[in-house]
Design a protein around this motif. Sequence first.
Motif, mmCIF file in Angstrom:
data_model
loop_
_atom_site.group_PDB
_atom_site.id
_atom_site.type_symbol
_atom_site.label_atom_id
_atom_site.label_comp_id
_atom_site.label_asym_id
_atom_site.label_seq_id
_atom_site.Cartn_x
_atom_site.Cartn_y
_atom_site.Cartn_z
ATOM 1 N N ASP A 133 0.918 -1.084 0.190
ATOM 2 C CA ASP A 133 0.008 0.033 0.149
ATOM 3 C C ASP A 133 0.888 1.049 -0.001
ATOM 4 O O ASP A 133 1.744 1.500 0.838
ATOM 5 N N PRO A 134 0.678 2.003 -1.112
ATOM 6 C CA PRO A 134 1.661 3.392 -1.082
ATOM 7 C C PRO A 134 1.889 4.026 0.430
ATOM 8 O O PRO A 134 2.852 4.670 0.619
ATOM 9 N N LYS A 135 0.767 4.367 1.052
ATOM 10 C CA LYS A 135 0.930 5.060 2.219
ATOM 11 C C LYS A 135 1.882 4.421 3.234
ATOM 12 O O LYS A 135 2.652 4.790 3.846
ATOM 13 N N LYS A 136 1.375 3.064 3.456
ATOM 14 C CA LYS A 136 2.378 2.007 4.026
ATOM 15 C C LYS A 136 3.866 2.124 3.793
ATOM 16 O O LYS A 136 4.778 2.144 4.697
ATOM 17 N N ILE A 137 4.009 2.128 2.606
ATOM 18 C CA ILE A 137 5.528 2.020 2.006
ATOM 19 C C ILE A 137 5.976 3.342 2.201
ATOM 20 O O ILE A 137 7.289 3.216 2.696
ATOM 21 N N ARG A 138 5.346 4.427 1.759
ATOM 22 C CA ARG A 138 6.179 5.642 2.349
ATOM 23 C C ARG A 138 6.326 5.882 3.955
ATOM 24 O O ARG A 138 7.648 6.372 4.176
ATOM 25 N N TYR A 139 5.487 5.214 4.588
ATOM 26 C CA TYR A 139 5.657 5.459 6.102
ATOM 27 C C TYR A 139 6.738 4.626 6.448
ATOM 28 O O TYR A 139 7.760 5.095 7.363
ATOM 29 N N MET A 140 7.051 3.436 5.975
ATOM 30 C CA MET A 140 8.251 2.794 6.173
ATOM 31 C C MET A 140 9.521 3.130 5.883
ATOM 32 O O MET A 140 10.413 2.918 6.475
ATOM 33 N N MET A 141 9.288 3.962 4.454
ATOM 34 C CA MET A 141 10.520 4.550 4.088
ATOM 35 C C MET A 141 11.136 5.840 4.947
ATOM 36 O O MET A 141 12.316 5.990 5.215
ATOM 37 N N VAL A 142 10.191 6.595 5.373
ATOM 38 C CA VAL A 142 10.476 7.844 5.971
ATOM 39 C C VAL A 142 10.364 7.908 7.454
ATOM 40 O O VAL A 142 11.010 8.577 8.015
ATOM 41 N N GLY A 143 9.601 6.929 7.964
ATOM 42 C CA GLY A 143 9.257 6.817 9.405
ATOM 43 C C GLY A 143 8.558 7.871 9.886
ATOM 44 O O GLY A 143 8.267 8.014 11.112
ATOM 45 N N ARG A 144 7.671 8.492 8.805
ATOM 46 C CA ARG A 144 6.610 9.575 9.365
ATOM 47 C C ARG A 144 5.614 9.546 8.323
ATOM 48 O O ARG A 144 6.012 9.038 7.284
ATOM 49 N N GLU A 145 4.286 9.941 8.501
ATOM 50 C CA GLU A 145 3.299 10.109 7.400
ATOM 51 C C GLU A 145 3.871 11.138 6.472
ATOM 52 O O GLU A 145 4.159 12.092 6.755
ATOM 53 N N ILE A 146 3.772 10.870 5.321
ATOM 54 C CA ILE A 146 4.083 11.741 4.086
ATOM 55 C C ILE A 146 2.760 12.100 3.474
ATOM 56 O O ILE A 146 2.081 11.269 2.934
ATOM 57 N N GLY A 147 2.429 13.307 3.158
ATOM 58 C CA GLY A 147 1.287 13.659 2.516
ATOM 59 C C GLY A 147 1.310 13.016 0.885
ATOM 60 O O GLY A 147 2.419 12.861 0.416
ATOM 61 N N GLU A 148 0.031 13.125 0.240
ATOM 62 C CA GLU A 148 0.121 12.747 -0.905
ATOM 63 C C GLU A 148 -0.037 13.628 -1.982
ATOM 64 O O GLU A 148 0.304 13.611 -3.152
ATOM 65 N N ALA A 149 -0.314 14.914 -1.504
ATOM 66 C CA ALA A 149 -0.150 16.166 -2.482
ATOM 67 C C ALA A 149 1.234 16.405 -2.967
ATOM 68 O O ALA A 149 2.000 16.624 -2.260
ATOM 69 N N TYR A 150 1.201 16.334 -4.199
ATOM 70 C CA TYR A 150 2.575 16.316 -4.942
ATOM 71 C C TYR A 150 2.491 17.816 -5.587
ATOM 72 O O TYR A 150 3.600 18.463 -5.321
ATOM 73 N N TYR A 151 1.608 17.738 -6.484
ATOM 74 C CA TYR A 151 1.803 18.725 -7.612
ATOM 75 C C TYR A 151 0.979 20.116 -7.155
ATOM 76 O O TYR A 151 0.379 20.241 -5.918
ATOM 77 N N ARG A 152 0.752 21.007 -7.926
ATOM 78 C CA ARG A 152 0.297 22.049 -7.789
ATOM 79 C C ARG A 152 -1.181 21.788 -7.674
ATOM 80 O O ARG A 152 -1.892 21.007 -8.118
ATOM 81 N N GLU A 153 -1.837 22.550 -6.690
ATOM 82 C CA GLU A 153 -3.434 22.298 -6.285
ATOM 83 C C GLU A 153 -4.233 23.213 -7.167
ATOM 84 O O GLU A 153 -5.249 23.196 -7.377
ATOM 85 N N ASP A 154 -3.725 24.558 -7.678
ATOM 86 C CA ASP A 154 -4.589 25.309 -8.436
ATOM 87 C C ASP A 154 -4.478 24.916 -9.852
ATOM 88 O O ASP A 154 -3.603 24.105 -10.561
ATOM 89 N N TYR A 155 -5.472 25.261 -10.614
ATOM 90 C CA TYR A 155 -5.635 25.067 -12.240
ATOM 91 C C TYR A 155 -5.678 26.188 -12.982
ATOM 92 O O TYR A 155 -6.107 26.511 -14.052
ATOM 93 N N ASP A 156 -4.792 27.208 -12.254
ATOM 94 C CA ASP A 156 -4.990 28.674 -13.138
ATOM 95 C C ASP A 156 -3.771 28.598 -14.073
ATOM 96 O O ASP A 156 -2.539 28.683 -13.453
ATOM 97 N N PRO A 157 -3.896 28.609 -15.497
ATOM 98 C CA PRO A 157 -2.708 28.559 -16.278
ATOM 99 C C PRO A 157 -2.299 30.315 -16.542
ATOM 100 O O PRO A 157 -1.325 30.157 -17.424
ATOM 101 N N SER A 158 -2.638 31.076 -16.041
ATOM 102 C CA SER A 158 -2.234 32.500 -16.358
ATOM 103 C C SER A 158 -0.867 32.698 -15.805
ATOM 104 O O SER A 158 -0.223 32.131 -14.868
ATOM 105 N N HIS A 159 -0.293 33.887 -16.574
ATOM 106 C CA HIS A 159 1.118 34.168 -16.299
ATOM 107 C C HIS A 159 1.424 35.604 -16.992
ATOM 108 O O HIS A 159 0.366 35.987 -17.568
ATOM 109 N N SER A 160 2.493 36.006 -16.837
ATOM 110 C CA SER A 160 2.651 37.409 -17.091
ATOM 111 C C SER A 160 2.848 37.296 -18.721
ATOM 112 O O SER A 160 2.938 36.197 -19.410
#
Length: 500
Positions: free
Chosen positions: A235-262
């Motif tokens: 299970d990914p969560k379990k494996i991550r915990y075993m690797m790092v020794g603490r809970e690691i969130g699943e949020a990896y990438y950007r959470e916004d969907y706004d593609p605007s820029h200068s």
Amino acid sequence: MSKQGKTLLEVKNMFKSFGPTIALKDVNLTIKRGQIHGLVGENGSGKSTVTSIASGLQDCDSGEMIYLGKAWHPESMIHAREQGMSMILQEANTISDVTVAENLFAGKEAEFTKMGMVSKKKMVQAADELLQKFGVEHIKGGDNINRYSFEDRKLIEICRAVTDETQLLVVDETTTALSHIGRALIYKLINKMAAEGKAVIFISHDMDEIIEVCNILTVLRDGNIIGTLKKEEMDPKKIRYMMVGREIGEAYYREDYDPSHSGEVVLEFKNASFNEIKNFNLKLHKGQILGLGGLSGSGMRDVGRAAFGLERLKEGSIECKGNPIEGIMSAIDNNMGYISKNRDREALIGEGSIRDNIIMPSIRGLSGKMMYLSKKASTKVAQHQIDAFSIKCNNENQYVSTLSGGNKQKVSFAKWMAKDSDIFIMDCPTRGVDIGVKQFMYQLISQMKADNKAILMISEELPELIGMCDQIIIMKDNEVSANITRDKDLKQTDIIEYII
Ligand SMILES: Nc1ncnc2c1ncn2[C@@H]1O[C@H](COP(=O)(O)OP(=O)(O)OP(=O)(O)O)[C@@H](O)[C@H]1O
């Protein structure tokens, strides 16, 4: 009687130190026939050390190994390979300036020697047959290896490492270095080996890949074995915990969907022709994360190299803030940074310290008007990056060549952070780094966008492109095949048709 399930390799009570670094602490590991045995852990946890000791690259300080039922003391990688144990290293491992055939048969020249003369013709013929057997017909035995890309060289290493006699294959973080074709090839190969009662040790930082590919998994942390999981326990969560020794969130990438820029363009290709690419146009804006996706040979990597002045222009121009890019120095003068996929050959000086590598692009700024480089100031800069990226090392004086693969990648990324560049060309920026640092790198890239920096992100990883980019340009056969804007409903399946 079936051989499946019989023990092939046993590692018992293994210890290994490098000066003050204890890389392995009482490691015990059993590899059985039929296993595709995953080995996971954070960067520097000891994965390459234990497998490279088993494959004859280096010795352990103490411990015991039993292979094919006998005490195992490999003298070298060639000796181990002859005994059926091969390793595909994480770093590039081909010899430059000679032919593909000479690479494939290094150490086996006697097979092609008659009356003291090596028959190059026979060697090339045998090389072509071998390459064909692996399904890599686009690589030719008689060609100089220098003309092949990093990905193709990895394929050559695979063809060299695996023979019919190979009983145990170690694949060390190889898949992120391969093209899609290469990955398909290696998955087919390892599944075949497992089905034939051989075994594979598979090292990767890609959790989905590990769970998909492996039928058993061992987790290492700080040189200790933390546990072994069966397929149904992965299970990914379990494996991550075993690797790092603490809970690691699943949020990896950007959470916004706004593609605007200068609206301000900072990098522009104007009808640029280079290598096989003709009349290429692209605009990168301030505050934009622009993705370049495709297969490895699609041309996307050449675009990144050209942007940083590493390719000769045949026609057209590449401009950075209105100034022509005519070589690396003009790219650096325009405050551009480039993270190369080929970190050993293009990004890092192995026999240089972490400090020297990190401050390299910033030397002019650090030296000031007096052209005096203060050790104290450069150490401070290096130390800051070592902390920020959690670079696992003894201190900033440690040679980069002695770092684990993922920690090298962190140095390659960190040196451009230290310079505070405005424009970043990132080719495979997260290659070989563990999940915790990947998360940190993505946060950093998001922050760069917020700080109005411009990023050209080249990647074969569609989730990474979808997760991070404002716009994704897909390339196929050296041309643009799609231009896709960030959208929360965008899926990999929407893009794949433009890639293949
Ligand atoms: N030749 C060496 N000299 C000094 N230290 C070394 C040497 N080789 C490995 N180490 C250290 O041993 C530790 C374990 O490294 P190893 O390469 O086994 O990690 P890893 O789990 O394979 O990491 P990665 O995921 O980054 O590839 C690291 O701290 C590394 O810096």
